[in-house]
Every structure is written in structure tokens, then in C-alpha cells.
Write a protein that holds these residues in place. Structure first.
Motif, PDB file in Angstrom:
ATOM      1  N   CYS A  24       0.608  -1.151   0.008  1.00 16.13           N
ATOM      2  CA  CYS A  24       0.051   0.067  -0.078  1.00 16.13           C
ATOM      3  C   CYS A  24       0.962   1.075  -0.094  1.00 16.13           C
ATOM      4  O   CYS A  24       1.768   1.368   0.779  1.00 16.13           O
ATOM      5  N   PRO A  25       0.466   2.155  -1.034  1.00 17.39           N
ATOM      6  CA  PRO A  25       1.417   3.307  -1.006  1.00 17.39           C
ATOM      7  C   PRO A  25       1.301   4.414   0.328  1.00 17.39           C
ATOM      8  O   PRO A  25       1.987   5.369   0.582  1.00 17.39           O
ATOM      9  N   ASP A  26       0.067   4.010   0.954  1.00 14.45           N
ATOM     10  CA  ASP A  26      -0.238   5.052   1.903  1.00 14.45           C
ATOM     11  C   ASP A  26       0.123   4.328   3.381  1.00 14.45           C
ATOM     12  O   ASP A  26       0.613   5.257   4.267  1.00 14.45           O
ATOM     13  N   CYS A  27      -0.087   3.174   3.638  1.00  6.79           N
ATOM     14  CA  CYS A  27       0.432   2.675   4.754  1.00  6.79           C
ATOM     15  C   CYS A  27       1.548   1.743   5.003  1.00  6.79           C
ATOM     16  O   CYS A  27       1.897   1.224   5.943  1.00  6.79           O
ATOM     17  N   GLY A  28       1.802   1.211   3.731  1.00  3.23           N
ATOM     18  CA  GLY A  28       2.927   0.090   3.612  1.00  3.23           C
ATOM     19  C   GLY A  28       2.625  -1.206   4.006  1.00  3.23           C
ATOM     20  O   GLY A  28       3.360  -2.154   3.826  1.00  3.23           O
ATOM     21  N   SER A  29       1.309  -1.607   4.042  1.00  3.64           N
ATOM     22  CA  SER A  29       0.932  -2.969   4.342  1.00  3.64           C
ATOM     23  C   SER A  29       0.794  -3.925   3.015  1.00  3.64           C
ATOM     24  O   SER A  29       0.641  -3.251   1.710  1.00  3.64           O
ATOM     25  N   GLU A  30       1.115  -5.153   3.153  1.00  2.00           N
ATOM     26  CA  GLU A  30       1.099  -5.713   1.857  1.00  2.00           C
ATOM     27  C   GLU A  30      -0.286  -6.123   1.424  1.00  2.00           C
ATOM     28  O   GLU A  30      -1.357  -6.010   2.162  1.00  2.00           O
ATOM     29  N   LEU A  31      -0.628  -6.066   0.182  1.00  2.00           N
ATOM     30  CA  LEU A  31      -1.661  -6.090  -0.521  1.00  2.00           C
ATOM     31  C   LEU A  31      -2.317  -7.358  -0.968  1.00  2.00           C
ATOM     32  O   LEU A  31      -1.613  -8.120  -0.999  1.00  2.00           O
ATOM     33  N   CYS A  33      -5.474  -2.981   0.020  1.00  2.00           N
ATOM     34  CA  CYS A  33      -4.843  -3.014   1.134  1.00  2.00           C
ATOM     35  C   CYS A  33      -5.859  -3.426   2.338  1.00  2.00           C
ATOM     36  O   CYS A  33      -7.025  -2.797   2.298  1.00  2.00           O
ATOM     37  N   PRO A  34      -5.503  -4.610   3.078  1.00  2.00           N
ATOM     38  CA  PRO A  34      -6.407  -5.038   4.220  1.00  2.00           C
ATOM     39  C   PRO A  34      -6.493  -4.381   5.337  1.00  2.00           C
ATOM     40  O   PRO A  34      -7.648  -4.296   6.064  1.00  2.00           O
TER      41      PRO A  34
END
Length: 175
Positions: free
Chosen positions: A9-16, A29-30
Motif C-alpha cells: 500500500c502506498p499509504d500505509c505500507g501494508s502488503e496488498l 490494502c487489507p
């Protein structure tokens, strides 16, 4: 929006992960529920016509190193397509043009480069409306005017180039 299939995710960095939405499988993004849309990259080029000749560059970089194309490249984030086409023309060939002198020829979606898709906006101009001495840029092996009858013997980097050249010649035939 991104040009290649995203992993994070470009906002929070979580794996998509992937979800079905809007009739397509999209990356999501979960953590923050953002859908990360994938879009084509805009490019622009300028075909310079000089009578029965056209200005081409022989690419020195991949994709297509050693093949020919119209001078062009990617738009910078703050550039209109005609400004980018004029900038790329000068960077790749040493030939300068006022963006206002360019005539729109077409806009095509190029065949993908791996995962990257590009929409190319093509312009044309007659040589008499340009300035500068011909000199290949850092990503070109050569920059030269090629006679129309020699075009079928060239290998082009991108499948849209011959048709774009034909449309450019048609704009100025019979001036």
C-alpha cells in the motif's frame, strides 16, 4: 495509482491482497481498505518530417536497443504532452521545437513492456519549424533523417511507429 502491479500500500505500507471489485480483480490494502489502481504511463513523441524524410532515433537502451523509433519518452508529472514531446525531441536528437508548433497525430496504447503499459501521444512538425543541429542523445545510438522509401528496411522498436510516421507524412503531403 501505479504503473506496475503493486505489492504494498502506498499509504500505509501494508502488503496488498486481491479482491473482486468493479468487475475486475484489483489490489487492495487489507489494513486501510484502499484499492490501488494500476494505470498506464503517459508518453509523448514528435515526428519531424523533412520532405520525404523523417527524423528517427536508433535506441541504445532496452526495450528495443538497436531498433528505430520516433523521438519520445515519458511525461514528467507537471508536463503537458506537447511539452514532453518537444523536450524528448531535443534530448534525443538535438533538434528543438516550440511545443505550440506541434500538430497532434494520434494517441495509442503500446504493447506492454512486461507489466508496464504506456499510452503514447504522437505529434508531428515540419523540419522548417525546428532549430538545432542533429546530435544523438545519451540513450540513442544514432539520430538521422531517413528517406520514406528506406523505412520498410528498418526494424522498429514499437509496433505503432510505422503508422504514426505515415500519418505524419499525410499531414504535410501537398503543402
Amino acid at each position: 495509482m501505479v504503473a506496475r502491479t503493486p505489492s504494498y500500500c502506498p499509504d500505509c505500507g501494508s502488503e496488498l491482497d486481491s479482491v473482486e471489485t468493479e468487475g475486475r480483480t484489483r489490489r487492495r490494502c487489507p489494513s486501510c481498505a484502499r484499492i490501488v489502481y494500476r494505470n498506464p504511463v503517459p508518453g509523448a513523441s514528435a515526428v519531424v518530417v523533412d520532405g520525404d524524410r523523417v527524423l528517427l532515433v536508433e535506441r541504445d537502451i532496452d526495450p528495443g536497443a538497436g531498433t528505430w523509433c520516433d523521438p519520445g519518452g515519458h511525461l514528467d508529472v507537471d508536463e503537458p504532452p506537447a511539452v514532453a514531446a518537444a523536450r524528448e525531441l531535443e534530448e534525443e536528437t538535438g533538434v528543438a521545437v516550440d511545443p505550440d508548433a506541434l500538430t497532434l497525430v494520434d494517441a495509442v496504447q503500446m504493447a506492454p513492456w512486461g507489466e508496464k503499459y504506456i499510452v503514447s501521444v504522437g505529434y508531428a512538425v515540419e523540419r522548417e519549424h525546428t532549430t538545432g543541429a542533429l546530435s544523438p542523445g545519451t540513450d540513442a545510438r544514432a539520430a538521422r533523417f531517413v528517406h520514406r522509401e528506406d523505412l520498410p528496411r528498418l526494424t522498429f522498436a514499437f509496433d505503432y511507429v510505422p503508422a504514426r510516421i505515415d500519418r505524419a507524412f499525410a499531414l504535410f503531403d501537398g503543402d
